[in-house]
Each structure stands twice: as C-alpha cells, then as structure tokens.
Write a protein that holds these residues in place. Structure first.
Motif, PDB file in Angstrom:
ATOM      1  N   PRO A   1       0.831  -1.217   0.000  1.00 34.10           N
ATOM      2  CA  PRO A   1       0.000   0.000   0.000  1.00 34.10           C
ATOM      3  C   PRO A   1       0.859   1.258   0.000  1.00 34.10           C
ATOM      4  CG  PRO A   1      -0.790  -1.579   1.619  1.00 34.10           C
ATOM      5  CD  PRO A   1       0.546  -2.082   1.140  1.00 34.10           C
ATOM      6  N   LEU A   2       0.455   2.246  -0.802  1.00 33.15           N
ATOM      7  CA  LEU A   2       1.237   3.480  -0.906  1.00 33.15           C
ATOM      8  C   LEU A   2       0.836   4.463   0.199  1.00 33.15           C
ATOM      9  CD1 LEU A   2       3.463   4.612  -2.695  1.00 33.15           C
ATOM     10  CD2 LEU A   2       1.727   5.797  -4.008  1.00 33.15           C
ATOM     11  N   MET A   3       0.865   3.961   1.426  1.00 32.57           N
ATOM     12  CA  MET A   3       0.635   4.824   2.579  1.00 32.57           C
ATOM     13  C   MET A   3       1.238   4.123   3.786  1.00 32.57           C
ATOM     14  SD  MET A   3      -2.881   6.328   4.300  1.00 32.57           S
ATOM     15  CE  MET A   3      -3.169   7.633   3.102  1.00 32.57           C
ATOM     16  N   GLY A   4       1.974   4.880   4.584  1.00 33.65           N
ATOM     17  CA  GLY A   4       2.617   4.285   5.748  1.00 33.65           C
ATOM     18  C   GLY A   4       1.614   3.825   6.791  1.00 33.65           C
ATOM     19  N   GLU A   5       2.033   2.866   7.628  1.00 29.52           N
ATOM     20  CA  GLU A   5       1.166   2.381   8.699  1.00 29.52           C
ATOM     21  C   GLU A   5       0.818   3.487   9.683  1.00 29.52           C
ATOM     22  OE1 GLU A   5       3.087  -0.893  10.520  1.00 29.52           O
ATOM     23  OE2 GLU A   5       2.832  -2.240   8.799  1.00 29.52           O
TER      24      GLU A   5
ATOM     25  N   LEU B   1       5.305   9.886   3.220  1.00 29.29           N
ATOM     26  CA  LEU B   1       6.643   9.868   2.612  1.00 29.29           C
ATOM     27  C   LEU B   1       6.743   8.955   1.386  1.00 29.29           C
ATOM     28  CD1 LEU B   1       9.284  10.093   5.490  1.00 29.29           C
ATOM     29  CD2 LEU B   1       8.847  11.722   3.641  1.00 29.29           C
ATOM     30  N   PRO B   2       6.115   7.750   1.392  1.00 28.51           N
ATOM     31  CA  PRO B   2       6.199   6.930   0.173  1.00 28.51           C
ATOM     32  C   PRO B   2       5.696   7.664  -1.062  1.00 28.51           C
ATOM     33  CG  PRO B   2       5.342   5.632   2.005  1.00 28.51           C
ATOM     34  CD  PRO B   2       5.408   7.052   2.486  1.00 28.51           C
ATOM     35  N   ALA B   3       4.610   8.413  -0.909  1.00 27.75           N
ATOM     36  CA  ALA B   3       4.078   9.174  -2.046  1.00 27.75           C
ATOM     37  C   ALA B   3       5.008  10.315  -2.424  1.00 27.75           C
ATOM     38  CB  ALA B   3       2.688   9.720  -1.714  1.00 27.75           C
ATOM     39  N   ILE B   4       5.579  10.986  -1.432  1.00 33.36           N
ATOM     40  CA  ILE B   4       6.477  12.119  -1.696  1.00 33.36           C
ATOM     41  C   ILE B   4       7.720  11.661  -2.461  1.00 33.36           C
ATOM     42  CG2 ILE B   4       8.030  13.784  -0.595  1.00 33.36           C
ATOM     43  CD1 ILE B   4       5.898  14.174   1.560  1.00 33.36           C
ATOM     44  N   ILE B   5       8.252  10.495  -2.113  1.00 36.12           N
ATOM     45  CA  ILE B   5       9.443   9.980  -2.799  1.00 36.12           C
ATOM     46  C   ILE B   5       9.137   9.726  -4.271  1.00 36.12           C
ATOM     47  CG2 ILE B   5      11.044   8.030  -2.947  1.00 36.12           C
ATOM     48  CD1 ILE B   5      10.768   7.782   0.129  1.00 36.12           C
ATOM     49  N   ILE B   6       7.977   9.110  -4.544  1.00 39.25           N
ATOM     50  CA  ILE B   6       7.596   8.866  -5.937  1.00 39.25           C
ATOM     51  C   ILE B   6       7.404  10.182  -6.677  1.00 39.25           C
ATOM     52  CG2 ILE B   6       5.757   7.983  -7.434  1.00 39.25           C
ATOM     53  CD1 ILE B   6       5.390   5.690  -5.547  1.00 39.25           C
ATOM     54  N   LEU B   7       6.738  11.132  -6.023  1.00 36.32           N
ATOM     55  CA  LEU B   7       6.516  12.435  -6.650  1.00 36.32           C
ATOM     56  C   LEU B   7       7.842  13.131  -6.963  1.00 36.32           C
ATOM     57  CD1 LEU B   7       3.495  13.782  -4.565  1.00 36.32           C
ATOM     58  CD2 LEU B   7       3.481  13.134  -6.975  1.00 36.32           C
TER      59      LEU B   7
ATOM     60  N   GLY C   1      -3.712  11.410 -19.560  1.00 35.26           N
ATOM     61  CA  GLY C   1      -2.382  11.030 -19.104  1.00 35.26           C
ATOM     62  C   GLY C   1      -2.212  11.247 -17.621  1.00 35.26           C
ATOM     63  N   ASP C   2      -2.693  12.397 -17.146  1.00 31.87           N
ATOM     64  CA  ASP C   2      -2.588  12.726 -15.726  1.00 31.87           C
ATOM     65  C   ASP C   2      -3.423  11.756 -14.894  1.00 31.87           C
ATOM     66  OD1 ASP C   2      -1.714  14.838 -13.721  1.00 31.87           O
ATOM     67  OD2 ASP C   2      -3.870  14.823 -13.361  1.00 31.87           O
ATOM     68  N   HIS C   3      -4.477  11.250 -15.491  1.00 33.89           N
ATOM     69  CA  HIS C   3      -5.438  10.400 -14.799  1.00 33.89           C
ATOM     70  C   HIS C   3      -4.926   8.983 -14.598  1.00 33.89           C
ATOM     71  CE1 HIS C   3      -9.659   8.326 -15.112  1.00 33.89           C
ATOM     72  NE2 HIS C   3      -9.277   8.425 -13.870  1.00 33.89           N
ATOM     73  N   CYS C   4      -4.145   8.453 -15.529  1.00 31.68           N
ATOM     74  CA  CYS C   4      -3.798   7.029 -15.439  1.00 31.68           C
ATOM     75  C   CYS C   4      -2.319   6.716 -15.608  1.00 31.68           C
ATOM     76  CB  CYS C   4      -4.606   6.232 -16.463  1.00 31.68           C
ATOM     77  SG  CYS C   4      -4.331   6.705 -18.167  1.00 31.68           S
ATOM     78  N   SER C   5      -1.469   7.703 -15.836  1.00 35.59           N
ATOM     79  CA  SER C   5      -0.037   7.431 -15.954  1.00 35.59           C
ATOM     80  C   SER C   5       0.552   7.071 -14.588  1.00 35.59           C
ATOM     81  CB  SER C   5       0.692   8.664 -16.509  1.00 35.59           C
ATOM     82  OG  SER C   5       2.096   8.478 -16.436  1.00 35.59           O
ATOM     83  N   PRO C   6       1.395   6.045 -14.514  1.00 31.19           N
ATOM     84  CA  PRO C   6       2.035   5.717 -13.232  1.00 31.19           C
ATOM     85  C   PRO C   6       2.978   6.818 -12.756  1.00 31.19           C
ATOM     86  CG  PRO C   6       2.972   4.418 -15.028  1.00 31.19           C
ATOM     87  CD  PRO C   6       1.764   5.114 -15.583  1.00 31.19           C
ATOM     88  N   LEU C   7       3.302   7.761 -13.655  1.00 37.43           N
ATOM     89  CA  LEU C   7       4.206   8.857 -13.303  1.00 37.43           C
ATOM     90  C   LEU C   7       3.458  10.084 -12.794  1.00 37.43           C
ATOM     91  CD1 LEU C   7       6.393   8.731 -16.568  1.00 37.43           C
ATOM     92  CD2 LEU C   7       6.520   7.252 -14.565  1.00 37.43           C
TER      93      LEU C   7
ATOM     94  N   THR D   1      -2.354  10.331  -9.827  1.00 33.45           N
ATOM     95  CA  THR D   1      -2.450   8.870  -9.772  1.00 33.45           C
ATOM     96  C   THR D   1      -1.787   8.355  -8.499  1.00 33.45           C
ATOM     97  OG1 THR D   1      -2.290   8.826 -12.186  1.00 33.45           O
ATOM     98  CG2 THR D   1      -2.057   6.741 -11.063  1.00 33.45           C
ATOM     99  N   VAL D   2      -0.643   8.933  -8.166  1.00 27.76           N
ATOM    100  CA  VAL D   2       0.056   8.577  -6.931  1.00 27.76           C
ATOM    101  C   VAL D   2      -0.807   8.906  -5.711  1.00 27.76           C
ATOM    102  CG1 VAL D   2       2.037   9.123  -5.464  1.00 27.76           C
ATOM    103  CG2 VAL D   2       2.363   8.855  -7.922  1.00 27.76           C
TER     104      VAL D   2
END
Length: 465
Positions: free
Chosen positions: A234-238, A317-323, A414-420, A424-425
C-alpha cells in the motif's frame, strides 16, 4: 536539447519497468539515470537533475501540501473522527453499490483540488469500503476518476484559470474574461472528462459490469475478503492506516472532521474568488493548526498531538518519494524535448476534420509519457489552437471549442492514469492501494473512455468542418 526518437527512452523505460517490477521508485530512478546519460551529462547528471527539479517552488508547494494533508489525516484518525464517521455511515446499512456511490459523490463534492480530492475520498471511505469488501483498487479508481476529470471542468478552479490563461491572445480571444467564456463553452466538448466521471457512476451501479484486472480484484475482495492482493505494498505508511483513536475523549464529528474540511473548502474557494488563486496548501496548514488546537482543548496531550503530526508526515513519505522522482523525470523529458518530438512526428497528420481527435491523442500521449497534464497544456495549446483558428478565420466555432476541450481531455487522460502522474500517486495514497495495482486496474477503464471520446471527436470534426 533535441535527442529525436531517443527522447522517448526515459519515459518508456519508467513506464515499462513500473509494470514489470511493480516498483515505481526504482523504475523512475533508473529512467532518470539513463536519461541523463543519454543527454551526455555523465554520472553527476543524476544528482544535478534532482537538485534542479526538486529545488523549485512548484515541488516545494506539493511537498508542503502533502505534509499538511498527512498531518490532517493523522489528526482525523487520532481523534477517532474517521472511525466515528464510518460508524455513522454503517448505521445506514450501505450496500457495496451505495458505498461506491457515496465515494463518487464525495469526489465530485471536493472539486476545487485534484490533490486533496483523491486523498480525502480514499482516507474517508477506506474503512467503510473495506467493510463492504470493495477492493482498494476500486476505491483508488473512484477517487482518481473524480479528481482531475472534475477539476478540469469547473470554471472556479486553478485548472480553468490556467487553461484560459493559455488561450489569451489566440485568434479572437483577446482578454482573460473572453478566454474564460470560451473555456466554459468548451466544457460540453470535454468528452473524456465528462465520460470518466459518468463511467464511475455506471460502474458503481453495475450498469456497466467490472471487466479486466478490476473484475479479478473485486472478485478477490468479495469472495476472499482480501481488499489487497497478497504481496501488495500500500502506498501509505502504517502511521496513517493504523493510527488508533486517543482513549478518553469522545469524538465530535463536526469539530474533528467536518469543521476542518469546511475550513479547507472555504479558504481554497474564497482565495480563488478574491485572489484568483486557490491557496490550497495554506488552507490545509490552517485546518491542521485549528484541529490541533481543538484536540488540545479536548484533552489530548500536546506531546501526543506533535507525535501524531510527525506520524502523519511519515505516512505520506512513500508518495512524496515517488513524486520527487516523477518531477525529476518530467524536468528531464522537458530538457531533452520528448514532447516536441511527439508533436513534430504528428504534424503532417493534422487536417481540419481530424484536428480534434489527433489533438486529443497527441495530448494524451504526452501527458501519459510525462505524467503532467499542465505541462501538456502548455505544450499543445499554443500549437493546436492557433492552427484551428487558422482554419476558422479566427472565429470561435464548434471546431475551436472541440479542439480546446481535446487538449484538456487529452492532458487529463495522461494525468489520470499514468504511473508517473502526481494525482495517480495521490489516489493510490488515499486509498492505501498498491500503486501499480491501481494503475493496472484503471488503465482498461481509462482506455475505454478515451476510445469513446475519440469517436466523438471524429464525429465533431467531420460534422463541423
């Protein structure tokens, strides 16, 4: 810098690796590293890219916004507000269909920010959704499809101001007021955004049955009770998903939940009306501070409040790192001319009747490859709109409105479904879903809507030329 076809390599590597490895951070990092080597910047090009991309006002803004949203969600959890909201909703005995419809309506209600909307819907409805045995993939899809697709169609959002601002000086559009008027006229032709939002409702009501990977995810959740697949991350910390309510206080749903949300909405919408700029980050900061004060008045110790705030920051933080890596890749693709190359190879295809659909496809490809809808608008709008005005003799016709809407809809695709993409994140973060599971299950739905939108743009181009 113009690398020609090689400019597609970094984005392609990021997307392919993300699907193969299911690790978005690794995929983005490798793509950035390969990109700087292709650009001839050597080994030092990688850290220099990160410094250039992340040392900007735009990244600082989303970084702070994410932190304050994390704090607010942690406060919601610690006060028991979300849990109490879930109990209230449970008393209504909502079915799986009604739970999805409530999520759908909540997403459309929070129209003013495509950043807050998926986080708000996901975090608010997650417990209720889990109890209804709705997969996290489905919840993140609902949250995602009611964020950017809604924001791009509402005249009182930053999206509307940005797009209309790009239109000023093109053809017969000579002022910001006229540009906003044209934007409003183009809304009915934003087929992708309109259909995306409608599609969610039809899927939720089972008018359209689930299909593809989403069907498998829903069957897993319903039959096995697993809202996440085995091995999902999951893309969210415990810190945000497992924060227990503070013992000894009685949750007040209005003070601990609805009041902070109303503060966010009031400040965001109010500053947009007065200042022409929605101060979303400042709205979350204010709401977090006020809720922190309310928590102290309710008897929660100051040290506990600060510990909860810190946990909220850690949770996002997991989301911030990807962003961070997504921003770096976006900066890299801009530097090496990825979007310019895509546009250049498609220029010869453009004819008046095909202009809306080709514009939509080009915008969609650029946005998917870069993960940036606003960057796509800035690239495609100055190319497509003067061209369509040339065809219409500088008159605002249906063809002009459809082309403007095609840029908006393609960028949102693109903004809606791109993994980048950041939104989406954020949808994966809010629903606490595995990011690539969210992307894989959503893409068939997004492609279906995009295909229908293309048919409509073809019809408009043929009929109104």
């Amino acid at each position: 810098m113009d690398l020609g076809i090689l400019s597609l390599v970094p984005a392609a590597v990021a997307i392919i690796l993300a699907f193969v490895t299911r690790n978005t951070v690794f995929s983005l990092a490798v793509a950035c590293f390969i990109g700087v080597l292709l650009a001839g910047q050597g080994l030092l090009g990688f850290p220099n890219l990160l410094k250039d991309a992340l040392g900007t006002t735009s990244f600082s803004w989303i970084f702070l916004l994410e932190l304050f949203i994390g704090v607010l969600i942690a406060f919601f959890q610690r006060t028991g507000a979300i849990q109490h909201f879930t109990l209230i909703m449970e008393r209504k005995n909502l079915s799986r269909v009604k739970t999805q419809l409530v999520s759908w309506f909540l997403g459309m209600f929070v129209f003013f920010s495509d950043y807050f909307s998926p986080l708000f819907v996901g975090s608010t409805m997650r417990n209720l959704s889990d109890k209804a045995k709705i997969s996290r993939e489905k919840l993140s899809y609902i949250a995602d499809s009611t964020s950017a697709p809604v924001s791009v169609m509402v005249p009182i959002t930053g999206w509307a101001v940005y797009i209309s601002g790009l239109l000023v000086g093109m053809g017969a559009i000579t002022s910001p007021d006229m540009a906003m008027g044209v934007f409003v006229q183009a809304i009915p032709f934003n087929f992708y955004a309109l259909l995306s939002v409608l599609f969610v409702g039809l899927i939720a009501m089972k008018v359209i049955p689930d299909f593809g990977p989403m069907k498998k995810a829903e069957e897993r959740a319903l039959k096995e009770g697993k809202v996440l697949r085995d091995g999902a991350e999951p893309l969210m910390g415990e810190e945000l998903t497992e924060t227990p309510p503070f013992e000894g206080i009685k949750p007040n749903v209005f003070l601990n939940f609805f009041l902070p949300v109303l503060i966010v909405i009031s400040i965001a919408v109010g500053t947009f009306i007065v200042l022409d700029s929605a101060k979303t980050m400042e709205a979350f900061l204010t709401a977090s501070v006020i809720l922190g004060i309310i928590m102290r008045i309710q008897g929660i110790p100051f040290n506990d409040i600060m510990k909860t705030a810190t946990a909220g920051m850690k949770g996002v933080l997991p989301a911030i790192i990807i962003l961070a890596f997504a921003y770096a890749l976006n900066k890299l693709t801009e530097d090496i001319g990825t979007a310019d190359y895509i546009v250049s190879v498609s220029e010869n295809w453009l004819t008046p009747s095909l202009l809306p659909v080709i514009t939509f496809i080009i915008a969609a490809i650029i946005a998917f490859a870069t993960g940036s809808s606003w960057g796509t608008f800035a690239i495609v709008m100055p190319l497509a709109i003067p061209l369509v005005f040339n065809y219409t003799g500088d008159e605002v016709t249906t063809l002009v409105l459809a082309t403007i809407a095609a840029v908006g809809g393609g960028g949102v695709f693109g903004d809606h479904c791109s993994p980048l993409s950041d939104t989406t994140v954020l949808a994966s973060t809010g629903a606490a879903s595995d990011h690539m599971d969210h992307v894989k299950t959503q893409i068939p739905y997004a492609l279906t809507v995009a295909a229908i939108a293309c048919v409509f743009y073809l019809i408009v181009g043929i009929v109104f030329v």
